[in-house]
Write a protein that holds these residues in place. Sequence first.
Motif, PDB file in Angstrom:
ATOM      1  N   ARG A  83       0.828  -1.212   0.000  1.00 47.70           N
ATOM      2  CA  ARG A  83       0.000   0.000   0.000  1.00 47.70           C
ATOM      3  C   ARG A  83       0.856   1.254   0.000  1.00 47.70           C
ATOM      4  NH1 ARG A  83      -3.661  -0.281   5.046  1.00 47.70           N
ATOM      5  NH2 ARG A  83      -4.382   1.684   4.155  1.00 47.70           N
ATOM      6  N   HIS A  84       2.065   1.178   0.545  1.00 54.16           N
ATOM      7  CA  HIS A  84       2.941   2.365   0.659  1.00 54.16           C
ATOM      8  C   HIS A  84       4.370   1.970   0.244  1.00 54.16           C
ATOM      9  CE1 HIS A  84      -0.359   4.261   2.891  1.00 54.16           C
ATOM     10  NE2 HIS A  84      -0.408   3.188   3.653  1.00 54.16           N
ATOM     11  N   ARG A  85       4.464   1.335  -0.915  1.00 53.61           N
ATOM     12  CA  ARG A  85       5.742   0.746  -1.326  1.00 53.61           C
ATOM     13  C   ARG A  85       6.874   1.771  -1.365  1.00 53.61           C
ATOM     14  NH1 ARG A  85       5.656  -2.861  -6.605  1.00 53.61           N
ATOM     15  NH2 ARG A  85       5.041  -4.446  -5.072  1.00 53.61           N
ATOM     16  N   ALA A 124      14.395  -8.122   6.688  1.00 49.82           N
ATOM     17  CA  ALA A 124      14.842  -8.114   5.286  1.00 49.82           C
ATOM     18  C   ALA A 124      13.700  -8.477   4.351  1.00 49.82           C
ATOM     19  CB  ALA A 124      16.011  -9.076   5.121  1.00 49.82           C
ATOM     20  N   GLN A 125      12.791  -9.378   4.797  1.00 48.30           N
ATOM     21  CA  GLN A 125      11.670  -9.784   3.963  1.00 48.30           C
ATOM     22  C   GLN A 125      10.721  -8.596   3.707  1.00 48.30           C
ATOM     23  OE1 GLN A 125       9.737 -13.128   5.822  1.00 48.30           O
ATOM     24  NE2 GLN A 125      11.670 -14.212   6.180  1.00 48.30           N
ATOM     25  N   VAL A 126      10.557  -7.739   4.715  1.00 45.38           N
ATOM     26  CA  VAL A 126       9.685  -6.575   4.565  1.00 45.38           C
ATOM     27  C   VAL A 126      10.173  -5.686   3.432  1.00 45.38           C
ATOM     28  CG1 VAL A 126       8.843  -4.465   5.676  1.00 45.38           C
ATOM     29  CG2 VAL A 126       8.950  -6.597   6.978  1.00 45.38           C
ATOM     30  N   PHE A 127      11.469  -5.389   3.422  1.00 46.14           N
ATOM     31  CA  PHE A 127      11.994  -4.481   2.404  1.00 46.14           C
ATOM     32  C   PHE A 127      12.166  -5.176   1.063  1.00 46.14           C
ATOM     33  CE2 PHE A 127      13.237  -2.608   6.495  1.00 46.14           C
ATOM     34  CZ  PHE A 127      12.650  -1.364   6.348  1.00 46.14           C
ATOM     35  N   ASP A 128      12.291  -6.503   1.064  1.00 44.65           N
ATOM     36  CA  ASP A 128      12.276  -7.240  -0.201  1.00 44.65           C
ATOM     37  C   ASP A 128      10.916  -7.110  -0.876  1.00 44.65           C
ATOM     38  OD1 ASP A 128      14.870  -8.047   0.058  1.00 44.65           O
ATOM     39  OD2 ASP A 128      14.409 -10.073   0.798  1.00 44.65           O
ATOM     40  N   VAL A 129       9.848  -7.143  -0.091  1.00 42.29           N
ATOM     41  CA  VAL A 129       8.502  -6.955  -0.642  1.00 42.29           C
ATOM     42  C   VAL A 129       8.377  -5.550  -1.238  1.00 42.29           C
ATOM     43  CG1 VAL A 129       6.052  -6.788  -0.064  1.00 42.29           C
ATOM     44  CG2 VAL A 129       7.426  -8.643   0.875  1.00 42.29           C
ATOM     45  N   ALA A 130       8.911  -4.563  -0.547  1.00 39.13           N
ATOM     46  CA  ALA A 130       8.827  -3.185  -1.041  1.00 39.13           C
ATOM     47  C   ALA A 130       9.555  -3.014  -2.361  1.00 39.13           C
ATOM     48  CB  ALA A 130       9.387  -2.225   0.007  1.00 39.13           C
ATOM     49  N   ARG A 131      10.699  -3.708  -2.520  1.00 39.14           N
ATOM     50  CA  ARG A 131      11.488  -3.586  -3.752  1.00 39.14           C
ATOM     51  C   ARG A 131      10.993  -4.513  -4.845  1.00 39.14           C
ATOM     52  NH1 ARG A 131      15.669  -3.928   0.023  1.00 39.14           N
ATOM     53  NH2 ARG A 131      16.166  -6.022  -0.740  1.00 39.14           N
ATOM     54  N   GLY A 132      10.017  -5.356  -4.559  1.00 38.14           N
ATOM     55  CA  GLY A 132       9.508  -6.284  -5.561  1.00 38.14           C
ATOM     56  C   GLY A 132      10.314  -7.553  -5.697  1.00 38.14           C
ATOM     57  N   VAL A 133      11.307  -7.748  -4.852  1.00 39.21           N
ATOM     58  CA  VAL A 133      12.141  -8.953  -4.897  1.00 39.21           C
ATOM     59  C   VAL A 133      11.354 -10.155  -4.381  1.00 39.21           C
ATOM     60  CG1 VAL A 133      14.254 -10.041  -3.997  1.00 39.21           C
ATOM     61  CG2 VAL A 133      14.246  -7.612  -4.624  1.00 39.21           C
ATOM     62  N   ARG A 134      10.470  -9.909  -3.437  1.00 34.07           N
ATOM     63  CA  ARG A 134       9.691 -10.983  -2.818  1.00 34.07           C
ATOM     64  C   ARG A 134       8.203 -10.711  -3.050  1.00 34.07           C
ATOM     65  NH1 ARG A 134      11.047 -14.395   1.506  1.00 34.07           N
ATOM     66  NH2 ARG A 134       9.248 -15.253   2.635  1.00 34.07           N
ATOM     67  N   LYS A 135       7.477 -11.754  -3.434  1.00 38.42           N
ATOM     68  CA  LYS A 135       6.050 -11.609  -3.689  1.00 38.42           C
ATOM     69  C   LYS A 135       5.267 -11.735  -2.387  1.00 38.42           C
ATOM     70  CE  LYS A 135       6.538 -11.290  -8.142  1.00 38.42           C
ATOM     71  NZ  LYS A 135       6.265 -10.002  -8.834  1.00 38.42           N
TER      72      LYS A 135
END
Length: 705
Positions: free
Chosen positions: A283-285, A307-318
């Motif tokens: 919602r606030h990538r 690290a998973q939180v910021f991976d989601v923000a960068r699109g690395v993790r779905k």
Amino acid sequence: MEDLIIARRLRVPVEGAGDETSGWGQVAARQLDAALLSVGFTCSPALLDRLARLPGEQVIDLGVRVLAAVRRLVGDHVEHNAYFVDFPRNVPDTLEFWAGLLREAMLDPVAAARLRPGILNLLDLPRYGSYQHTYADLLAAHAELVPLAEDRVTVLELGGSLRDEARDLYLSLAGSEVPLAAEDLAALRALAAFCADLHADDQPERVPVRENRAVINEARLAAGRPLLVDTVTDVLRLAALCSDGDVTLATPTRLRSFRRAERRILLAALDAVPAAKHGDVLRHREQWKRLGERLHPHEHPQFPRVAQVFDVARGVRKAASFGSRVEAALAAGRTGEAVSLLEHTPGALLRRLDHLLRAGGGSAVLEAAERAAAQASGRVLLSLREHLQNRLAPVDRVFTNRHGRAWTTSDTRAPLDEEALHRTLAILDEEIGRRLPDPGELIVDPAVLDVALPLSGKAVVPGLGMLPRGSLSLVEGELLRFFVHWRQRERRTDYDLSALMLDSTYDNPTHISWTSYANDFAAYSGDLTEAPDGASEFVDVRLAGATKPIIIPQVHIYAGEPFDEAAEAFFGYMTRDAAQEGRPFEPRTVRMKSDLRGSGRIALPLVFLRGDDDAWRVKWLHLYLSGHPSFNQVEGNRITASLLVRSIVERHYLSVGYLVGLLRARSSASSTGGQVTYIGLEAPADLPEGARIYTSATLHELIPA
């Protein structure tokens, strides 16, 4: 802090018991009470007794601060001059007045040189738009106000120590079940810092509103204590608030750098959030990307989930968000799957209940709603109750954002099954009633029954006599006078007070404004076009002679600074007897006053309505129209304003009377145990010690958890 407590709670913090016996304290206390009475306030017997036992010098110092606080609260801290010195008498015909000014300008060679052929610009007329007399001249032109018993007299109660009063207000605001107005959120921020060193037992047990939680977390972060977090967005809100940004995340914030100790606390809070909730990051990538740059998560391997939180923000993790999965199921017609997903979040299920029922969920949806009702917050239950009762007799839909900006549209949704609707209402009534406390002996002021429950306070600016949107209260008095005062900050600012007057069908309009100074029952005080030192405008209405049953006061920004950028801007109304005379502004006749601060260019604070019983009532709107960048006037928004006001007036708001009915049923079904509960606009003086009291300032505490 003292001003805050007086304004929000009408209580005066007094330190120490006092033991002065010289009599000087008694004299000072009586002098203070007399000064307060002149602006419509008085000391309670307990406050007067405590002040009388203090040293006189202390009473004088306290009295100066108290008097200043209540004068600001009622709007008497400024000089309210009027363009026409005799207002409301001798208000001229509009065109005759303009023609007279034009005649004077043409006789003045300097002024005549500014006039352009074929164009009448009122600002080119030397005497238009600015005061032609002093405030002293205005006072000399008006007789003294004749005090009447019907004038407002607001009682100031005796408070405890400043620290105790601050703690009580802090706990009340922090634990509110409804979102707070921006001013109350700022007050909570100041209180959280003031009360940061309180013992853990004096801290709020729960903070249900997210913005409030961010404010509490800011104080906890400063103290190096663990945060109250259960979603990743709680951390982002805190980071925005610490950067003096928008805690609601509606607008992006330029995030500041954080100290290493702060980063460690923020990362620990993020790490504690389950991975299943990481979808909220989407919602606030972009804001999450900026926060990652500030927190340096790679320096803290002890927090692996961060690290998973910021991976989601960068699109690395779905990570699919919860809302997207629900929307996908509904779009595909898989209502059962959507219900199964929503059962994990009871509040979300109830907010979507109307949609689910229309999507054909049938009895499965009702059974899920019944299970969800036992787990959702009281505010969600009450909001759904209000929504569904308006589905019984549909009216136009009204949408309002947190700034009070509103719009309306016809309700084109398919009707709900009547049996399912009544079953849901019964479920909600039972669950809400179960959560209410046993009131014991219940005492209710009838005037509070038509006050709307404060299910959201975001658009309601704190002030004197303020009530939630949709509230209805009686207007007593022969003369109604509403007013606006503003003071510009940097550039010429012209606000225009106006009134739109309609018949019972919301048609056949007439108006009072700078283009129409008077009619048979109303008069305008004159147009002021700039306010470097402050300016006031008034509209006077003789209610008995009013030929229109609907009167909508409006404040238009004709030119200059928005409401929330001006140095000062507030609106209010007074009522008085026809024989009272007095100045255009008399503080003890003020019934309501609050600041203007919405983002729109046209303010619609309230509407006055004459009922079938010929009594006048006021319904609270707290609305703003977007308007034009400049040159707004009442003639240009008649249709929009009338449609919007009609939607509010015809909507059935859930009132305090609804909760009173449930409380009475609960009281009659159990023993009282000596407990007394009072609900009213103001608390009377004869309540027993220990009574549970709810007034207009604390109505949010009625909302069950």
